[in-house]
Design an enzyme around this catalytic site. Structure first.
Site, PDB file in Angstrom:
ATOM      1  N   TYR A  26       0.885  -1.652  -0.405  1.00 44.11           N
ATOM      2  CA  TYR A  26       0.353   0.112   0.624  1.00 44.11           C
ATOM      3  C   TYR A  26       1.078   1.376  -0.216  1.00 44.11           C
ATOM      4  O   TYR A  26       0.759   2.234  -0.565  1.00 44.11           O
ATOM      5  CB  TYR A  26      -0.650   0.148   1.211  1.00 44.11           C
ATOM      6  CG  TYR A  26      -1.832   1.065   1.221  1.00 44.11           C
ATOM      7  CD1 TYR A  26      -2.608   1.211   0.886  1.00 44.11           C
ATOM      8  CD2 TYR A  26      -1.606   2.039   2.258  1.00 44.11           C
ATOM      9  CE1 TYR A  26      -3.623   2.844   0.645  1.00 44.11           C
ATOM     10  CE2 TYR A  26      -1.534   2.921   2.690  1.00 44.11           C
ATOM     11  CZ  TYR A  26      -2.591   3.469   1.614  1.00 44.11           C
ATOM     12  OH  TYR A  26      -3.562   4.490   1.986  1.00 44.11           O
ATOM     13  N   GLU A  27       1.977   1.456   0.829  1.00 46.16           N
ATOM     14  CA  GLU A  27       2.638   2.280   1.078  1.00 46.16           C
ATOM     15  C   GLU A  27       3.960   2.534  -0.437  1.00 46.16           C
ATOM     16  O   GLU A  27       4.488   3.157  -0.281  1.00 46.16           O
ATOM     17  CB  GLU A  27       3.566   2.281   2.252  1.00 46.16           C
ATOM     18  CG  GLU A  27       2.592   2.253   3.442  1.00 46.16           C
ATOM     19  CD  GLU A  27       3.173   2.891   4.864  1.00 46.16           C
ATOM     20  OE1 GLU A  27       4.869   1.435   5.297  1.00 46.16           O
ATOM     21  OE2 GLU A  27       2.723   3.017   5.622  1.00 46.16           O
ATOM     22  N   GLU A  84       4.708   1.810  15.948  1.00 46.02           N
ATOM     23  CA  GLU A  84       5.602   1.185  14.655  1.00 46.02           C
ATOM     24  C   GLU A  84       4.423   0.977  13.501  1.00 46.02           C
ATOM     25  O   GLU A  84       5.046   1.847  12.423  1.00 46.02           O
ATOM     26  CB  GLU A  84       6.336  -0.025  14.541  1.00 46.02           C
ATOM     27  CG  GLU A  84       7.007  -0.251  13.399  1.00 46.02           C
ATOM     28  CD  GLU A  84       7.771   0.695  13.378  1.00 46.02           C
ATOM     29  OE1 GLU A  84       8.577   0.657  12.123  1.00 46.02           O
ATOM     30  OE2 GLU A  84       8.820   1.897  14.213  1.00 46.02           O
ATOM     31  N   TYR A  87      -2.375  -1.720  10.812  1.00 49.21           N
ATOM     32  CA  TYR A  87      -3.041  -2.070   9.524  1.00 49.21           C
ATOM     33  C   TYR A  87      -4.260  -2.600   9.679  1.00 49.21           C
ATOM     34  O   TYR A  87      -4.516  -3.785  10.652  1.00 49.21           O
ATOM     35  CB  TYR A  87      -1.808  -2.927   8.622  1.00 49.21           C
ATOM     36  CG  TYR A  87      -2.118  -3.836   7.933  1.00 49.21           C
ATOM     37  CD1 TYR A  87      -2.715  -2.474   6.148  1.00 49.21           C
ATOM     38  CD2 TYR A  87      -2.874  -4.770   6.844  1.00 49.21           C
ATOM     39  CE1 TYR A  87      -3.079  -2.913   4.981  1.00 49.21           C
ATOM     40  CE2 TYR A  87      -3.180  -5.080   5.848  1.00 49.21           C
ATOM     41  CZ  TYR A  87      -3.359  -4.181   5.009  1.00 49.21           C
ATOM     42  OH  TYR A  87      -3.670  -4.522   3.590  1.00 49.21           O
ATOM     43  N   GLY A  94     -13.097   1.465   7.315  1.00 47.57           N
ATOM     44  CA  GLY A  94     -14.156   2.430   6.976  1.00 47.57           C
ATOM     45  C   GLY A  94     -15.226   1.242   8.570  1.00 47.57           C
ATOM     46  O   GLY A  94     -16.305   1.780   8.577  1.00 47.57           O
ATOM     47  N   GLY A  98      -9.174   0.584  13.066  1.00 49.30           N
ATOM     48  CA  GLY A  98      -8.357   1.258  12.596  1.00 49.30           C
ATOM     49  C   GLY A  98      -8.380   2.183  14.056  1.00 49.30           C
ATOM     50  O   GLY A  98      -7.502   2.465  15.031  1.00 49.30           O
ATOM     51  N   TYR A 132      -6.473  10.508  11.718  1.00 42.35           N
ATOM     52  CA  TYR A 132      -5.490  11.263  12.596  1.00 42.35           C
ATOM     53  C   TYR A 132      -6.205  11.984  13.254  1.00 42.35           C
ATOM     54  O   TYR A 132      -6.254  12.382  14.290  1.00 42.35           O
ATOM     55  CB  TYR A 132      -4.164  11.165  12.502  1.00 42.35           C
ATOM     56  CG  TYR A 132      -3.572   9.252  12.155  1.00 42.35           C
ATOM     57  CD1 TYR A 132      -4.045   8.339  12.286  1.00 42.35           C
ATOM     58  CD2 TYR A 132      -2.877   9.508  11.233  1.00 42.35           C
ATOM     59  CE1 TYR A 132      -3.615   7.307  12.417  1.00 42.35           C
ATOM     60  CE2 TYR A 132      -2.147   8.242  11.532  1.00 42.35           C
ATOM     61  CZ  TYR A 132      -2.473   6.847  11.182  1.00 42.35           C
ATOM     62  OH  TYR A 132      -2.508   5.995  10.481  1.00 42.35           O
TER      63      TYR A 132
END
Length: 159
Positions: A26-27, A84, A87, A94, A98, A132
């Site tokens: 993803y990153e 750290e 995921y 949604g 998370g 966040y």
């Protein structure tokens, strides 16, 4: 559908590694993943481990994870909690998973008298940044993280 969070065990090393690889993809950094199931198990659950991990499950199936460790602030003279990695699988995003992981770690930070709860986010990851900010987290403007790794680390250590 109920979401639960539990402490990870050595038996979770393979699922943690799968999530790490998915996060790295993803990153756009999958090429940097060197971890194996064995090194993940040793690093997180071996006798020298300083890190901890939790698994997020929905109806008993793993849908995410978080890895964290304690840091120390000389200014506060208190520990802090550093996240750290966090995921959640795309199909579970949604759903509040998370946020549940973040809240679980925030509670650990409060219960253990940590002075702060910190993490890093890639500057292009707008969905994460919005999430966040929605929980009240603020970026640390004016600070830049530095890293020594690979040959640069070896060369510097050798003097």
């Amino acid at each position: 559908m109920s979401v639960t969070i539990r402490e990870a065990t050595v038996e979770d090393a393979a699922i943690i590694l799968r999530f790490v690889r998915e996060l790295a993809a993803y990153e756009k950094l999958e090429h940097e993943v060197e971890a194996t199931v064995d090194t993940t198990a040793q690093a997180l659950f071996g006798p020298q481990s300083v890190s901890r991990a939790v698994i997020c499950e929905r109806d008993g199936a793993p849908i995410g994870f978080a890895v964290w460790f304690l840091i120390y602030s000389t200014w506060q003279a208190r520990n802090g909690l550093y996240l750290e990695d966090l995921y959640v699988t795309p199909e579970a995003r949604g759903t509040g998973a998370g946020r549940s992981l973040l809240r679980h770690l925030a509670r650990i930070a409060v219960e253990t008298n940590c002075g702060r709860f910190e993490w890093s986010v890639l500057d292009w990851n707008e969905p994460a940044i919005r999430a966040y900010r929605a929980i009240g987290a603020a970026p640390m403007d004016g600070w830049t993280r530095y890293r020594l790794t690979g040959q640069a680390l070896q060369d510097f250590a050798a003097g």
